[in-house]
Motif scaffolding. Structure first.
Motif, PDB file in Angstrom:
ATOM      1  N   HIS A   1       0.857  -1.189   0.000  1.00  0.00           N
ATOM      2  CA  HIS A   1       0.000   0.000   0.000  1.00  0.00           C
ATOM      3  C   HIS A   1       0.896   1.243   0.000  1.00  0.00           C
ATOM      4  CE1 HIS A   1       0.866  -0.996   4.213  1.00  0.00           C
ATOM      5  NE2 HIS A   1       0.785   0.295   4.458  1.00  0.00           N
ATOM      6  N   PRO A   2       0.368   2.381  -0.465  1.00  0.00           N
ATOM      7  CA  PRO A   2       1.198   3.582  -0.604  1.00  0.00           C
ATOM      8  C   PRO A   2       1.124   4.500   0.612  1.00  0.00           C
ATOM      9  CG  PRO A   2      -0.898   3.946  -1.678  1.00  0.00           C
ATOM     10  CD  PRO A   2      -0.951   2.548  -1.108  1.00  0.00           C
ATOM     11  N   HIS A   3       2.127   5.394   0.703  1.00  0.00           N
ATOM     12  CA  HIS A   3       2.109   6.501   1.668  1.00  0.00           C
ATOM     13  C   HIS A   3       2.752   7.714   1.001  1.00  0.00           C
ATOM     14  CE1 HIS A   3       0.707   4.294   5.113  1.00  0.00           C
ATOM     15  NE2 HIS A   3       1.743   3.486   5.152  1.00  0.00           N
ATOM     16  N   ARG A   4       2.334   8.893   1.426  1.00  0.00           N
ATOM     17  CA  ARG A   4       3.010  10.136   1.036  1.00  0.00           C
ATOM     18  C   ARG A   4       2.769  11.188   2.120  1.00  0.00           C
ATOM     19  NH1 ARG A   4       2.261  13.247  -4.730  1.00  0.00           N
ATOM     20  NH2 ARG A   4       3.876  11.728  -5.353  1.00  0.00           N
TER      21      ARG A   4
ATOM     22  N   ASN B   1       3.354  13.603  11.427  1.00  0.00           N
ATOM     23  CA  ASN B   1       3.249  14.499  10.277  1.00  0.00           C
ATOM     24  C   ASN B   1       4.604  15.084   9.897  1.00  0.00           C
ATOM     25  OD1 ASN B   1       1.904  15.785   8.233  1.00  0.00           O
ATOM     26  ND2 ASN B   1       1.107  17.447   9.504  1.00  0.00           N
ATOM     27  N   LEU B   2       4.752  15.395   8.625  1.00  0.00           N
ATOM     28  CA  LEU B   2       5.923  16.098   8.117  1.00  0.00           C
ATOM     29  C   LEU B   2       5.536  17.526   7.748  1.00  0.00           C
ATOM     30  CD1 LEU B   2       7.584  13.449   5.759  1.00  0.00           C
ATOM     31  CD2 LEU B   2       8.596  14.433   7.817  1.00  0.00           C
ATOM     32  N   PRO B   3       6.451  18.484   7.926  1.00  0.00           N
ATOM     33  CA  PRO B   3       6.155  19.861   7.515  1.00  0.00           C
ATOM     34  C   PRO B   3       6.081  19.962   6.002  1.00  0.00           C
ATOM     35  CG  PRO B   3       8.456  19.670   8.121  1.00  0.00           C
ATOM     36  CD  PRO B   3       7.812  18.349   8.479  1.00  0.00           C
ATOM     37  N   ALA B   4       5.422  20.991   5.515  1.00  0.00           N
ATOM     38  CA  ALA B   4       5.243  21.171   4.071  1.00  0.00           C
ATOM     39  C   ALA B   4       6.569  21.116   3.323  1.00  0.00           C
ATOM     40  CB  ALA B   4       4.539  22.504   3.809  1.00  0.00           C
ATOM     41  N   LYS B   5       7.617  21.662   3.902  1.00  0.00           N
ATOM     42  CA  LYS B   5       8.913  21.734   3.219  1.00  0.00           C
ATOM     43  C   LYS B   5       9.570  20.364   3.043  1.00  0.00           C
ATOM     44  CE  LYS B   5      11.409  22.605   7.547  1.00  0.00           C
ATOM     45  NZ  LYS B   5      12.218  23.588   8.310  1.00  0.00           N
ATOM     46  N   ARG B   6       9.094  19.337   3.763  1.00  0.00           N
ATOM     47  CA  ARG B   6       9.711  18.010   3.683  1.00  0.00           C
ATOM     48  C   ARG B   6       8.780  16.939   3.121  1.00  0.00           C
ATOM     49  NH1 ARG B   6      11.589  16.166   9.212  1.00  0.00           N
ATOM     50  NH2 ARG B   6      12.231  14.372   7.970  1.00  0.00           N
ATOM     51  N   LYS B   7       7.562  17.310   2.767  1.00  0.00           N
ATOM     52  CA  LYS B   7       6.595  16.298   2.331  1.00  0.00           C
ATOM     53  C   LYS B   7       6.968  15.625   1.012  1.00  0.00           C
ATOM     54  CE  LYS B   7       2.388  17.617   4.809  1.00  0.00           C
ATOM     55  NZ  LYS B   7       2.259  16.318   5.504  1.00  0.00           N
ATOM     56  N   LEU B   8       7.759  16.270   0.197  1.00  0.00           N
ATOM     57  CA  LEU B   8       8.141  15.671  -1.087  1.00  0.00           C
ATOM     58  C   LEU B   8       9.619  15.295  -1.123  1.00  0.00           C
ATOM     59  CD1 LEU B   8       6.055  17.809  -3.613  1.00  0.00           C
ATOM     60  CD2 LEU B   8       5.486  15.620  -2.544  1.00  0.00           C
ATOM     61  N   ASP B   9      10.234  15.119   0.062  1.00  0.00           N
ATOM     62  CA  ASP B   9      11.606  14.632   0.126  1.00  0.00           C
ATOM     63  C   ASP B   9      11.673  13.173  -0.321  1.00  0.00           C
ATOM     64  OD1 ASP B   9      12.389  17.064   1.090  1.00  0.00           O
ATOM     65  OD2 ASP B   9      12.920  16.368   3.108  1.00  0.00           O
TER      66      ASP B   9
ATOM     67  N   VAL C   1      -4.536  18.074   5.263  1.00  0.00           N
ATOM     68  CA  VAL C   1      -5.570  17.487   4.419  1.00  0.00           C
ATOM     69  C   VAL C   1      -5.220  16.015   4.266  1.00  0.00           C
ATOM     70  CG1 VAL C   1      -6.778  17.539   2.218  1.00  0.00           C
ATOM     71  CG2 VAL C   1      -5.899  19.668   3.204  1.00  0.00           C
ATOM     72  N   HIS C   2      -6.160  15.159   4.638  1.00  0.00           N
ATOM     73  CA  HIS C   2      -5.890  13.724   4.707  1.00  0.00           C
ATOM     74  C   HIS C   2      -6.861  12.965   3.818  1.00  0.00           C
ATOM     75  CE1 HIS C   2      -7.244   9.923   6.888  1.00  0.00           C
ATOM     76  NE2 HIS C   2      -6.083   9.594   6.371  1.00  0.00           N
ATOM     77  N   TYR C   3      -6.312  12.006   3.081  1.00  0.00           N
ATOM     78  CA  TYR C   3      -7.151  11.088   2.307  1.00  0.00           C
ATOM     79  C   TYR C   3      -6.457   9.731   2.308  1.00  0.00           C
ATOM     80  CZ  TYR C   3      -9.825   8.947  -1.448  1.00  0.00           C
ATOM     81  OH  TYR C   3     -10.616   8.092  -2.173  1.00  0.00           O
ATOM     82  N   GLY C   4      -7.028   8.767   3.022  1.00  0.00           N
ATOM     83  CA  GLY C   4      -6.450   7.434   3.072  1.00  0.00           C
ATOM     84  C   GLY C   4      -4.989   7.459   3.482  1.00  0.00           C
TER      85      GLY C   4
ATOM     86  N   ILE D   1      -3.424  16.517  -2.508  1.00  0.00           N
ATOM     87  CA  ILE D   1      -4.036  15.197  -2.355  1.00  0.00           C
ATOM     88  C   ILE D   1      -4.439  14.639  -3.725  1.00  0.00           C
ATOM     89  CG2 ILE D   1      -6.100  13.985  -1.542  1.00  0.00           C
ATOM     90  CD1 ILE D   1      -4.086  14.345   0.648  1.00  0.00           C
ATOM     91  N   HIS D   2      -5.074  15.482  -4.540  1.00  0.00           N
ATOM     92  CA  HIS D   2      -5.458  15.041  -5.890  1.00  0.00           C
ATOM     93  C   HIS D   2      -4.230  14.613  -6.689  1.00  0.00           C
ATOM     94  CE1 HIS D   2      -9.449  16.177  -5.003  1.00  0.00           C
ATOM     95  NE2 HIS D   2      -9.336  17.482  -5.208  1.00  0.00           N
ATOM     96  N   GLN D   3      -3.121  15.355  -6.518  1.00  0.00           N
ATOM     97  CA  GLN D   3      -1.891  15.013  -7.233  1.00  0.00           C
ATOM     98  C   GLN D   3      -1.333  13.683  -6.740  1.00  0.00           C
ATOM     99  OE1 GLN D   3      -0.499  16.936  -9.847  1.00  0.00           O
ATOM    100  NE2 GLN D   3       0.582  14.993 -10.117  1.00  0.00           N
ATOM    101  N   ALA D   4      -1.408  13.442  -5.425  1.00  0.00           N
ATOM    102  CA  ALA D   4      -0.922  12.178  -4.860  1.00  0.00           C
ATOM    103  C   ALA D   4      -1.712  11.002  -5.423  1.00  0.00           C
ATOM    104  CB  ALA D   4      -1.018  12.210  -3.340  1.00  0.00           C
ATOM    105  N   ILE D   5      -3.029  11.150  -5.486  1.00  0.00           N
ATOM    106  CA  ILE D   5      -3.882  10.089  -6.029  1.00  0.00           C
ATOM    107  C   ILE D   5      -3.527   9.837  -7.500  1.00  0.00           C
ATOM    108  CG2 ILE D   5      -6.254   9.450  -6.599  1.00  0.00           C
ATOM    109  CD1 ILE D   5      -7.119  11.113  -4.151  1.00  0.00           C
ATOM    110  N   LYS D   6      -3.393  10.921  -8.254  1.00  0.00           N
ATOM    111  CA  LYS D   6      -3.047  10.794  -9.678  1.00  0.00           C
ATOM    112  C   LYS D   6      -1.687  10.126  -9.845  1.00  0.00           C
ATOM    113  CE  LYS D   6      -2.251  13.533 -13.861  1.00  0.00           C
ATOM    114  NZ  LYS D   6      -2.214  14.906 -14.437  1.00  0.00           N
ATOM    115  N   ASP D   7      -0.702  10.548  -9.040  1.00  0.00           N
ATOM    116  CA  ASP D   7       0.636   9.973  -9.143  1.00  0.00           C
ATOM    117  C   ASP D   7       0.611   8.474  -8.833  1.00  0.00           C
ATOM    118  OD1 ASP D   7       1.656  12.426  -9.796  1.00  0.00           O
ATOM    119  OD2 ASP D   7       2.511  12.852  -7.823  1.00  0.00           O
TER     120      ASP D   7
END
Length: 280
Positions: free
Chosen positions: A55-58, A118-126, A248-251, A261-267
């Motif tokens: 299963h995924p996480h981001r 949780n991770l801060p916004a600056k590290r969420k895409l590390d 903002v949380h989705y699954g 979130i929409h981008q994470a789902i699409k990715d």
């Protein structure tokens, strides 16, 4: 005087392939920087053997701590590992990871925790990271009537300072396993403006927090908190500086905006979740 801010009871639910768990979650900021506390506790093999298939996480970190039994881990970074009683497993999902956690088939039951941080916004895409942490790598303090094992972070206690084996958890968060004999008092000094989360997985506290409940404690003017056990007790302690950012949380995704979130789902749907973007 220590102030008990809130008591929350873990709610029974299922996750993965039918694993029975007890869960406390709050994506509204009351547990900041923590998001979710899952207690995995099952003695009947059918209640846990299905495990957690891929299963995924981001956007956040997980810390899995095993009290009894064990889990195997595999992920899209190529990591494979096992954790047993007393061990922990840390994963920072960052931009994206797909992983599985499956119970060891030779275990007689499973008891442990998975905590979302949780991770801060600056590290969420590390880039994602992973580490197995052995019990022997965790700092431990023993005193008459109690013991604390620091899984992550540094704890200032009445018995001295103890440092965890995990160098970083979130943005300076800390976690520990506390054991108290009946009628014993534990004192801890926190950084200013931090609260203490204490999940009682065995026994009870004089403050009224019982097995399967999470107490949120606010420190006194000296930044100290006192916990007193009613009976022999085991507690998972958590603390850390609040991020105070939108959640903002989705699954399996925790971001700061609906668009993210929409981008994470699409990715995930297009196979791009685990592809780290190249910065030019």
């Amino acid at each position: 005087m220590t102030h008990l801010k809130q008591i929350r009871a873990a709610q029974p639910t299922q996750d993965g392939a039918g694993v029975k768990i007890r869960r406390i979650h709050d994506f509204g900021g009351s547990l900041d920087p923590f998001l979710m506390v899952d207690e995995l506790k099952a003695s009947v093999k059918e209640d846990y053997i299905g495990g957690f298939p891929p299963h995924p996480h981001r956007g956040f970190e997980t810390l899995t701590y095993i009290i009894h039994g064990g889990l195997t881990h595999e992920d899209s970074m190529g990591n494979k590992g096992e954790v047993h009683a007393g061990d922990a497993q840390w994963m920072s999902a960052g931009h994206g990871v797909i992983h599985s956690e499956m119970p060891l088939t030779d275990s007689d039951g499973l008891h442990g925790f998975q905590i979302w941080i949780n991770l801060p916004a600056k590290r969420k895409l590390d880039a994602p990271r992973y580490k197995d942490l052995r019990a022997a790598e965790m700092g431990q303090l023993d005193w008459q009537g109690g013991q604390i094992k620091s899984i992550a972070g540094t704890w200032q206690t009445h018995a001295g300072e103890v440092q965890g084996g995990l160098p970083q958890l979130g943005e300076g968060a800390a976690m520990a396993d506390l054991q108290l004999e009946a009628g014993q008092t534990f004192k801890v000094t926190l950084n200013p403006n931090q609260q203490l989360l204490a999940y009682v997985y065995q026994g009870s506290l004089n403050a009224g927090v019982k097995t399967g409940q999470l107490g949120t404690f606010v420190a006194n003017d000296q930044n100290q908190i006192e916990l007193t056990s009613e009976e022999a007790s085991g507690l998972l302690l958590m603390t850390g500086p609040a991020l105070k950012e939108p959640v903002v949380h989705y699954g399996p995704f925790v971001m700061n905006t609906e668009e993210e979130i929409h981008q994470a789902i699409k990715d995930y749907q297009t196979g791009q979740l685990t592809q780290i973007p190249v910065v030019e």
